[in-house]
Design a protein around this motif. Structure first.
Motif, PDB file in Angstrom:
ATOM      1  N   GLU A   1      39.504  33.033  47.263  1.00 45.83           N
ATOM      2  CA  GLU A   1      40.048  34.384  47.422  1.00 45.83           C
ATOM      3  C   GLU A   1      39.590  35.028  48.733  1.00 45.83           C
ATOM      4  OE1 GLU A   1      42.342  35.748  45.633  1.00 45.83           O
ATOM      5  OE2 GLU A   1      42.443  34.043  44.246  1.00 45.83           O
TER       6      GLU A   1
ATOM      7  N   LEU B   1      41.324  36.075  52.767  1.00 46.58           N
ATOM      8  CA  LEU B   1      42.634  36.327  53.358  1.00 46.58           C
ATOM      9  C   LEU B   1      43.147  35.160  54.179  1.00 46.58           C
ATOM     10  CD1 LEU B   1      42.208  40.057  54.443  1.00 46.58           C
ATOM     11  CD2 LEU B   1      43.591  39.168  52.559  1.00 46.58           C
TER      12      LEU B   1
ATOM     13  N   THR C   1      40.127  38.973  49.361  1.00 45.63           N
ATOM     14  CA  THR C   1      41.406  39.491  48.874  1.00 45.63           C
ATOM     15  C   THR C   1      41.137  40.533  47.795  1.00 45.63           C
ATOM     16  OG1 THR C   1      41.624  37.835  47.113  1.00 45.63           O
ATOM     17  CG2 THR C   1      42.469  37.233  49.295  1.00 45.63           C
ATOM     18  N   GLU C   2      42.202  41.216  47.361  1.00 44.64           N
ATOM     19  CA  GLU C   2      42.041  42.224  46.315  1.00 44.64           C
ATOM     20  C   GLU C   2      41.611  41.593  44.997  1.00 44.64           C
ATOM     21  OE1 GLU C   2      45.667  44.317  45.986  1.00 44.64           O
ATOM     22  OE2 GLU C   2      45.475  45.379  47.898  1.00 44.64           O
ATOM     23  N   ARG C   3      41.941  40.328  44.804  1.00 42.23           N
ATOM     24  CA  ARG C   3      41.614  39.659  43.534  1.00 42.23           C
ATOM     25  C   ARG C   3      40.247  38.997  43.559  1.00 42.23           C
ATOM     26  NH1 ARG C   3      46.771  38.149  44.867  1.00 42.23           N
ATOM     27  NH2 ARG C   3      46.029  36.120  45.585  1.00 42.23           N
TER      28      ARG C   3
ATOM     29  N   ASP D   1      36.302  38.120  43.462  1.00 41.12           N
ATOM     30  CA  ASP D   1      35.092  38.567  42.761  1.00 41.12           C
ATOM     31  C   ASP D   1      33.922  38.305  43.700  1.00 41.12           C
ATOM     32  OD1 ASP D   1      33.015  39.145  41.096  1.00 41.12           O
ATOM     33  OD2 ASP D   1      33.655  37.844  39.452  1.00 41.12           O
ATOM     34  N   ASP D   2      33.536  39.335  44.484  1.00 42.72           N
ATOM     35  CA  ASP D   2      32.529  39.110  45.524  1.00 42.72           C
ATOM     36  C   ASP D   2      31.137  38.856  44.967  1.00 42.72           C
ATOM     37  OD1 ASP D   2      31.965  41.607  44.574  1.00 42.72           O
ATOM     38  OD2 ASP D   2      32.351  42.682  46.446  1.00 42.72           O
TER      39      ASP D   2
ATOM     40  N   LYS E   1      38.689  37.430  40.296  1.00 41.00           N
ATOM     41  CA  LYS E   1      38.345  38.248  39.131  1.00 41.00           C
ATOM     42  C   LYS E   1      39.318  37.938  37.991  1.00 41.00           C
ATOM     43  CE  LYS E   1      36.645  42.303  41.689  1.00 41.00           C
ATOM     44  NZ  LYS E   1      36.925  43.732  42.011  1.00 41.00           N
TER      45      LYS E   1
ATOM     46  N   ASP F   1      43.847  30.589  41.002  1.00 45.69           N
ATOM     47  CA  ASP F   1      44.296  31.970  41.176  1.00 45.69           C
ATOM     48  C   ASP F   1      44.907  32.475  39.884  1.00 45.69           C
ATOM     49  OD1 ASP F   1      45.132  34.388  42.096  1.00 45.69           O
ATOM     50  OD2 ASP F   1      46.791  33.606  43.321  1.00 45.69           O
TER      51      ASP F   1
END
Length: 574
Positions: free
Chosen positions: A483, A485, A509-511, A513-514, A545, A573
């Motif tokens: 995840e 960009l 990315t927005e999805r 999970d850092d 996430k 994903d």
């Protein structure tokens, strides 16, 4: 320049001497290579400690060496449940084209036509029909009986008849112009009994195929009669045709009858054969040698299991293939051919940075250290500490474990009930998410990677047939995937952190999970980024996430995502 030899622990030399490893291949080692040797003593303490002797009962209760006794894994097969040997014989291939009956062995009969040409002192060019008495009428010579003669005999008879009247300067030529078609009855245990047209010289298979073939449940492939005026003129065993290509070729006459008898006693032949069949017996028994001739055994067959009923009760006997020839098989028996002799050799494959062949034939008890000691690798180009191994049995275990997790996910959430309409809508969205996730997860293929290289050295495991040993080259790159960009591979730079590399790939990315970033090592190990230092050759895998507010579902999905990442090196994903 030849690289330095790594010092090898003394215990390895003993292990090598004890097992007498034989590499069934030869190769040359370049001068600038080094022999790959494992760092440190990686042998388990089990191998170095003598095993305690155990007291066992040495009086057998049965003769286990006979091969008669042992585990039987499957129940006997009913012969009637198997297709008959030869079931695919009648699929339309014989009825496609009617023969013309013109062959050297054909016998003349009433209704046929014979062309006669003569020139010289006597000229003649006519087609003569064979009358009901079997005669043709030649001008100047009178009636000539040709019934039952083949083409050569007819030519000789006609030539003699003409030259007896015109002895000098006459040439004669004869030819069978056409034959009279016949109608043959096909009855007995066939699919469509009836009366079928053909030529006298058509094969019995032609008429049987027109009748739809033999009834597979009740008809006999070994007892077929050709009847004429109440007399039997031929008996056909189609096994001779199926095995050797031999079949009787009676010349059919109008009104002949083909009778397929009822199927005789049968046996079931299963196991390591190219096709499992029901075989029909002629009589009530068959020798093992005859059955081996009929059945098409796969290569490597070593034993035979014979099961059936006898006057004194059921039997189950297990023979080496060489001893089976003299055995008697009776009606209703099951014969199971088995490749039941284990090879004492395994074959493993090597890939990556090394010299020499890519496949090795080794003893069954060979260990990883013994193989690695015999492989030369490019000096200063090989990451010895990152050796890994792929194994089919591990891949199957990973695949089964993932499938079990996905089934538990289905069972837990897809069948849950709802108390309110709002809760039902939430459940519906969760169900759609789970179904998409499960469908994509089942498409992934586990790698079967077994981590053998750790900070303590390389585990000296016993090799298995089909193992693939990966010896990677030293890498100067880092791969950023999952995840982010812009997933990419970049040059490793000392001092840069995982977050630095992620930011260099465009960020999360927005999805993403850092809080869950994994490091996939060259040796196949998967570690959490916050607990492990980054190394050259690593892959940074940013996990997604779980897109749900259901904490329990999110936890379950995250756990399965980690399992997928470890077994497939893929951040699935959602």
């Amino acid at each position: 320049m030849k690289g330095p030899m790594l010092k090898k622990p003394a215990i390895w030399g003993k292990a090598l001497a004890a097992t007498s490893l034989v590499l069934i291949t030869t190769f040359s080692t370049p001068a600038w290579s080094q022999l790959l040797s494992l760092p440190g003593d990686t042998l388990s303490t089990e191998r170095s400690q003598p095993q305690q002797e155990q007291q066992v009962e040495d009086t057998p209760r049965a003769d286990w060496r006979s091969g008669t006794y042992g585990p039987i894994s499957t129940p006997p097969r009913d012969p009637d449940a198997l297709p008959p040997f030869g079931f695919n014989l009648f699929t339309g291939g014989f009825r496609g084209a009617m023969g013309d009956g013109l062959n050297p062995d054909y016998r003349i009969k009433p209704g046929d036509q014979v062309t006669v040409r003569a020139w010289g002192a006597f000229e003649l060019d006519r087609v003569f029909p064979v009358d009901a008495q079997g005669n043709i009428f030649i001008p100047g010579s009178g009636p000539l009986n040709v019934e039952g003669q083949n083409s050569q005999q007819v030519d000789a008879s006609v030539r003699q008849a003409i030259t007896s009247v015109y002895p000098d300067n006459v040439e004669v030529y004869t030819n069978l112009q056409g034959v009279q078609p016949v109608a043959v009855y096909v009855t007995g245990y066939v699919e469509n009994p009836g009366r079928y047209a053909g030529t006298p010289n058509d094969s019995l298979l032609y008429f049987l195929d027109q009748a739809g073939g033999i009834d597979q449940d009740l008809g006999s492939y070994r007892q077929i009669r050709v009847m004429r005026d109440g007399q039997q003129v031929a008996t056909v065993d189609l096994y001779d045709f199926l095995i050797e290509g031999d079949i009787p070729r009676p010349q059919f006459q109008d009104g002949d009858t083909i009778v397929v008898e009822e199927r005789g006693p049968a046996i079931a032949v299963v196991g390591d054969v190219h096709r499992e069949h029901r075989y029909e017996l002629v009589g009530h028994s068959l020798s093992g040698a005859e059955l081996v001739r009929l059945a098409r055994l796969k290569s490597g067959v070593s034993h035979v299991l014979l099961r059936g009923d006898r006057d004194d009760g059921p039997i189950a006997q297990y023979f080496p293939l060489a001893m089976f020839s003299g055995q008697t098989i009776r009606s209703g028996d099951e014969v199971l051919f088995s490749a039941d002799q284990r090879s004492e050799t395994i074959v493993v494959e090597v890939e990556g940075s090394y010299y020499g062949p890519s496949r090795y034939a080794l003893p069954r008890n060979a260990r990883l250290s013994e193989l690695l000691d015999a492989i030369a690798v490019p000096e200063r180009l090989t990451a010895l500490e990152s050796i890994s191994l792929s194994r089919e049995s591990v891949r199957r275990q990973q695949e089964q474990s993932l499938e079990d997790s996905l089934r538990r996910l289905e069972t837990t959430y897809l069948g849950a009930s709802s108390r309110t309409d709002e809760e039902a809508q939430i459940r519906l969205r969760e169900a759609e998410l789970i179904e998409r996730f499960i469908e994509r997860a089942r498409e992934l293929e586990p790698s079967g990677r077994l981590v053998v290289a750790t900070s303590d050295g390389i585990a000296d495991i016993r090799l298995q047939d089909g193992d693939v040993i990966t010896i990677p080259e030293i890498s100067d790159s880092v791969l950023i995937s999952g995840e982010v960009l812009v997933p990419q591979a970049v040059v490793y730079r000392p001092g840069m952190s995982v977050i630095d590399y992620v930011n260099g790939a465009g960020g999360f990315t927005e999805r993403a999970d850092d809080s869950h970033i994994l490091l996939v090592r060259q040796n196949g190990a998967v570690e959490h980024a916050k607990n492990s230092p980054l190394r050259p050759g690593d892959e940074i895998l940013v996990m997604p996430k779980a897109p749900t507010h259901n904490l329990q579902l999110a936890s379950t999905l995250t756990q399965i995502l980690f399992q997928i990442a470890v077994t497939t090196r893929v951040a699935l994903d959602l």
